[in-house]
Motif scaffolding. Structure first.
Motif, PDB file in Angstrom:
ATOM      1  N   ASP A 145       0.713  -1.201  -0.112  1.00 33.54           N
ATOM      2  CA  ASP A 145      -0.113   0.016  -0.008  1.00 33.54           C
ATOM      3  C   ASP A 145       0.889   1.246  -0.056  1.00 33.54           C
ATOM      4  OD1 ASP A 145      -2.255  -1.653  -0.047  1.00 33.54           O
ATOM      5  OD2 ASP A 145      -2.686  -1.301   2.197  1.00 33.54           O
ATOM      6  N   ALA A 146       1.753   1.306   0.810  1.00 30.41           N
ATOM      7  CA  ALA A 146       2.805   2.477   0.863  1.00 30.41           C
ATOM      8  C   ALA A 146       3.430   2.806  -0.613  1.00 30.41           C
ATOM      9  CB  ALA A 146       3.841   2.225   1.974  1.00 30.41           C
ATOM     10  N   ALA A 147       4.049   1.634  -1.076  1.00 32.43           N
ATOM     11  CA  ALA A 147       4.539   1.822  -2.486  1.00 32.43           C
ATOM     12  C   ALA A 147       3.550   2.197  -3.462  1.00 32.43           C
ATOM     13  CB  ALA A 147       5.140   0.485  -2.831  1.00 32.43           C
ATOM     14  N   ILE A 148       2.338   1.855  -3.278  1.00 33.61           N
ATOM     15  CA  ILE A 148       1.340   2.360  -4.236  1.00 33.61           C
ATOM     16  C   ILE A 148       1.081   3.718  -4.077  1.00 33.61           C
ATOM     17  CG2 ILE A 148      -1.063   1.965  -5.102  1.00 33.61           C
ATOM     18  CD1 ILE A 148      -0.527  -0.923  -4.663  1.00 33.61           C
ATOM     19  N   ALA A 149       0.956   4.247  -2.765  1.00 36.35           N
ATOM     20  CA  ALA A 149       0.400   5.576  -2.389  1.00 36.35           C
ATOM     21  C   ALA A 149       1.825   6.501  -2.604  1.00 36.35           C
ATOM     22  CB  ALA A 149       0.104   5.551  -0.924  1.00 36.35           C
ATOM     23  N   ASN A 150       2.904   6.102  -2.763  1.00 29.66           N
ATOM     24  CA  ASN A 150       3.966   6.956  -2.939  1.00 29.66           C
ATOM     25  C   ASN A 150       3.692   7.843  -4.194  1.00 29.66           C
ATOM     26  OD1 ASN A 150       6.483   7.872  -2.240  1.00 29.66           O
ATOM     27  ND2 ASN A 150       7.606   6.322  -4.013  1.00 29.66           N
ATOM     28  N   VAL A 151       2.850   7.408  -5.219  1.00 27.53           N
ATOM     29  CA  VAL A 151       2.871   8.200  -6.580  1.00 27.53           C
ATOM     30  C   VAL A 151       1.576   8.951  -6.542  1.00 27.53           C
ATOM     31  CG1 VAL A 151       4.183   6.589  -7.773  1.00 27.53           C
ATOM     32  CG2 VAL A 151       1.564   6.469  -7.437  1.00 27.53           C
ATOM     33  N   ALA A 152       0.779   9.015  -5.359  1.00 29.26           N
ATOM     34  CA  ALA A 152      -0.455   9.826  -5.105  1.00 29.26           C
ATOM     35  C   ALA A 152      -0.366  10.642  -4.145  1.00 29.26           C
ATOM     36  CB  ALA A 152      -1.314   8.766  -4.820  1.00 29.26           C
ATOM     37  N   TYR A 153      -1.293  11.799  -4.385  1.00 24.20           N
ATOM     38  CA  TYR A 153      -1.344  12.868  -3.632  1.00 24.20           C
ATOM     39  C   TYR A 153      -2.654  12.370  -2.547  1.00 24.20           C
ATOM     40  CZ  TYR A 153       0.971  15.958  -6.091  1.00 24.20           C
ATOM     41  OH  TYR A 153       2.323  16.536  -6.695  1.00 24.20           O
ATOM     42  N   GLU A 154      -3.520  11.681  -3.179  1.00 21.75           N
ATOM     43  CA  GLU A 154      -4.557  11.120  -2.292  1.00 21.75           C
ATOM     44  C   GLU A 154      -5.053   9.707  -3.020  1.00 21.75           C
ATOM     45  OE1 GLU A 154      -8.162  13.161  -0.806  1.00 21.75           O
ATOM     46  OE2 GLU A 154      -6.947  14.941  -1.357  1.00 21.75           O
ATOM     47  N   MET A 155      -5.289   8.673  -2.062  1.00 23.45           N
ATOM     48  CA  MET A 155      -5.903   7.342  -2.644  1.00 23.45           C
ATOM     49  C   MET A 155      -7.102   6.878  -2.020  1.00 23.45           C
ATOM     50  SD  MET A 155      -3.199   3.910  -2.039  1.00 23.45           S
ATOM     51  CE  MET A 155      -3.359   3.518  -0.443  1.00 23.45           C
ATOM     52  N   LEU A 156      -7.825   6.135  -2.758  1.00 26.37           N
ATOM     53  CA  LEU A 156      -9.143   5.571  -2.183  1.00 26.37           C
ATOM     54  C   LEU A 156      -8.657   3.829  -2.618  1.00 26.37           C
ATOM     55  CD1 LEU A 156     -11.930   7.733  -4.029  1.00 26.37           C
ATOM     56  CD2 LEU A 156     -11.053   7.765  -1.603  1.00 26.37           C
ATOM     57  N   LYS A 157      -9.048   3.200  -1.590  1.00 27.18           N
ATOM     58  CA  LYS A 157      -8.814   1.936  -1.882  1.00 27.18           C
ATOM     59  C   LYS A 157     -10.165   0.859  -1.448  1.00 27.18           C
ATOM     60  CE  LYS A 157      -5.705  -1.828   0.625  1.00 27.18           C
ATOM     61  NZ  LYS A 157      -5.107  -2.125   1.752  1.00 27.18           N
ATOM     62  N   ASN A 158     -10.196   0.036  -2.042  1.00 27.44           N
ATOM     63  CA  ASN A 158     -11.360  -1.001  -2.143  1.00 27.44           C
ATOM     64  C   ASN A 158     -12.657  -0.303  -2.207  1.00 27.44           C
ATOM     65  OD1 ASN A 158      -9.887  -3.336  -2.457  1.00 27.44           O
ATOM     66  ND2 ASN A 158      -9.271  -3.159  -0.369  1.00 27.44           N
ATOM     67  N   VAL A 159     -12.816   0.516  -3.222  1.00 28.45           N
ATOM     68  CA  VAL A 159     -14.250   1.209  -3.232  1.00 28.45           C
ATOM     69  C   VAL A 159     -15.154   0.757  -4.453  1.00 28.45           C
ATOM     70  CG1 VAL A 159     -13.262   3.402  -2.003  1.00 28.45           C
ATOM     71  CG2 VAL A 159     -13.056   3.099  -4.490  1.00 28.45           C
ATOM     72  N   LEU A 160     -16.284   1.002  -4.469  1.00 32.36           N
ATOM     73  CA  LEU A 160     -17.216   0.780  -5.178  1.00 32.36           C
ATOM     74  C   LEU A 160     -17.743   2.043  -5.777  1.00 32.36           C
ATOM     75  CD1 LEU A 160     -19.696  -1.526  -3.199  1.00 32.36           C
ATOM     76  CD2 LEU A 160     -17.911  -2.211  -4.977  1.00 32.36           C
ATOM     77  N   ILE A 161     -17.940   2.267  -7.089  1.00 29.97           N
ATOM     78  CA  ILE A 161     -18.135   3.590  -7.709  1.00 29.97           C
ATOM     79  C   ILE A 161     -19.161   2.920  -8.844  1.00 29.97           C
ATOM     80  CG2 ILE A 161     -16.032   4.578  -7.662  1.00 29.97           C
ATOM     81  CD1 ILE A 161     -15.517   4.089 -10.506  1.00 29.97           C
ATOM     82  N   PRO A 162     -20.381   3.963  -9.199  1.00 28.74           N
ATOM     83  CA  PRO A 162     -21.077   3.646 -10.358  1.00 28.74           C
ATOM     84  C   PRO A 162     -20.324   3.050 -11.615  1.00 28.74           C
ATOM     85  CG  PRO A 162     -21.656   5.814  -9.273  1.00 28.74           C
ATOM     86  CD  PRO A 162     -20.199   5.285  -8.736  1.00 28.74           C
ATOM     87  N   ASN A 163     -21.278   2.167 -12.280  1.00 24.50           N
ATOM     88  CA  ASN A 163     -20.758   1.754 -13.283  1.00 24.50           C
ATOM     89  C   ASN A 163     -21.368   2.208 -14.589  1.00 24.50           C
ATOM     90  OD1 ASN A 163     -23.120   0.355 -13.388  1.00 24.50           O
ATOM     91  ND2 ASN A 163     -22.145  -1.594 -13.419  1.00 24.50           N
ATOM     92  N   GLY A 164     -22.341   2.962 -14.423  1.00 21.53           N
ATOM     93  CA  GLY A 164     -23.046   3.675 -15.617  1.00 21.53           C
ATOM     94  C   GLY A 164     -24.421   2.941 -15.937  1.00 21.53           C
ATOM     95  N   ASN A 165     -24.476   1.894 -15.567  1.00 19.69           N
ATOM     96  CA  ASN A 165     -25.479   0.932 -15.865  1.00 19.69           C
ATOM     97  C   ASN A 165     -26.218   0.483 -14.933  1.00 19.69           C
ATOM     98  OD1 ASN A 165     -24.609   0.439 -18.566  1.00 19.69           O
ATOM     99  ND2 ASN A 165     -23.373  -1.166 -17.921  1.00 19.69           N
ATOM    100  N   GLY A 166     -26.365   1.505 -13.663  1.00 22.32           N
ATOM    101  CA  GLY A 166     -27.311   1.368 -12.592  1.00 22.32           C
ATOM    102  C   GLY A 166     -26.838   0.642 -11.478  1.00 22.32           C
ATOM    103  N   GLY A 167     -25.527  -0.098 -11.729  1.00 22.11           N
ATOM    104  CA  GLY A 167     -24.891  -0.891 -10.834  1.00 22.11           C
ATOM    105  C   GLY A 167     -23.545  -0.197 -10.130  1.00 22.11           C
ATOM    106  N   GLN A 168     -22.684  -0.880  -9.708  1.00 24.67           N
ATOM    107  CA  GLN A 168     -21.613  -0.483  -9.145  1.00 24.67           C
ATOM    108  C   GLN A 168     -20.258  -1.447  -9.468  1.00 24.67           C
ATOM    109  OE1 GLN A 168     -22.495  -0.253  -4.970  1.00 24.67           O
ATOM    110  NE2 GLN A 168     -22.289   1.880  -4.744  1.00 24.67           N
ATOM    111  N   ILE A 169     -18.941  -0.917  -9.521  1.00 24.85           N
ATOM    112  CA  ILE A 169     -17.968  -1.731  -9.795  1.00 24.85           C
ATOM    113  C   ILE A 169     -16.838  -1.512  -8.899  1.00 24.85           C
ATOM    114  CG2 ILE A 169     -16.945  -0.102 -11.407  1.00 24.85           C
ATOM    115  CD1 ILE A 169     -16.102  -2.337 -13.208  1.00 24.85           C
ATOM    116  N   HIS A 170     -15.983  -2.554  -8.571  1.00 24.90           N
ATOM    117  CA  HIS A 170     -15.133  -2.414  -7.306  1.00 24.90           C
ATOM    118  C   HIS A 170     -13.787  -2.047  -8.090  1.00 24.90           C
ATOM    119  CE1 HIS A 170     -11.710  -4.274  -5.130  1.00 24.90           C
ATOM    120  NE2 HIS A 170     -12.470  -3.601  -4.102  1.00 24.90           N
TER     121      HIS A 170
END
Length: 194
Positions: free
Chosen positions: A42-67
């Motif tokens: 996680d630290a190695a990945i976060a090293n390139v980011a100002y902010e990070m979201l981990k393991n989230v669901l976002i809308p997929n555009g078809n009325g559902g969500q995608i991980h």
């Protein structure tokens, strides 16, 4: 005449307790090592980011969500990253349906992970408009690609070659992406099964 049950030898009870304590210590040690390993990734990945979201669901555009495994605000825009911990030599290509991993003790196949990454990137683009969205499949150091890496594939130790590390102490210099990032965070929900 009834036979009396045999008595447990006096030394067996302390030996069983010692064995249980040793097993508990080994189990705790394994858990701590796994936790530290994951935190290091996680630290190695976060090293390139100002902010990070981990393991989230976002809308997929078809009325559902995608991980989404990792969603990062970088200097270049947003980065969707999937982390794959696949030990062995990995053989795969952009057009292949399955990739193959050959380890020390086993050979196995797994579905081409690029397709799922592209779906995640498309879902993020629905929330970002014109802000650049890139995607990468990040493999751990347990993986090797003897025949070359397919498109959008990196080992985690090569991440900073592709995306520069950020200086979080200097503040968020990606102010141009601030409103878009706020919109993404507003739509993101923690994945309850992560």
């Amino acid at each position: 005449m009834q036979q009396l049950p045999e008595q447990i030898p006096f030394w067996a009870i302390p030996a069983a307790i010692v064995a249980a304590v040793i097993a508990l210590i080994v189990w705790i040690y394994v858990l701590i090592r796994a936790y530290r390993y994951r935190k290091g990734l996680d630290a190695a990945i976060a090293n390139v980011a100002y902010e990070m979201l981990k393991n989230v669901l976002i809308p997929n555009g078809n009325g559902g969500q995608i991980h989404v495994h990792y969603l990062l605000l970088t200097q270049r825009g947003l980065l969707v990253a999937d982390l794959l911990d696949r030990p062995g030599a990995i053989f795969g290509g952009d057009q292949m349906l399955e990739w193959t991993a050959i380890g020390k003790k086993q050979r196995y196949t797994f579905p081409n992970p690029q397709h799922a990454l592209y779906d995640r990137m498309a879902a993020v683009r629905l929330l970002t408009g014109e802000v650049p969205v890139e995607g990468r499949l990040l493999f751990t150091l347990k993986s090797d690609f003897p025949k070359g890496k397919p498109r959008n594939v990196l080992r985690i130790d090569d991440l900073t070659d592709d995306f520069p590390a950020v200086d979080k102490a200097r503040g968020n210099i990606t102010a141009a992406f601030g409103d878009v990032w706020a919109n993404v965070k507003r739509h993101a929900e923690a994945n309850p099964i992560s």
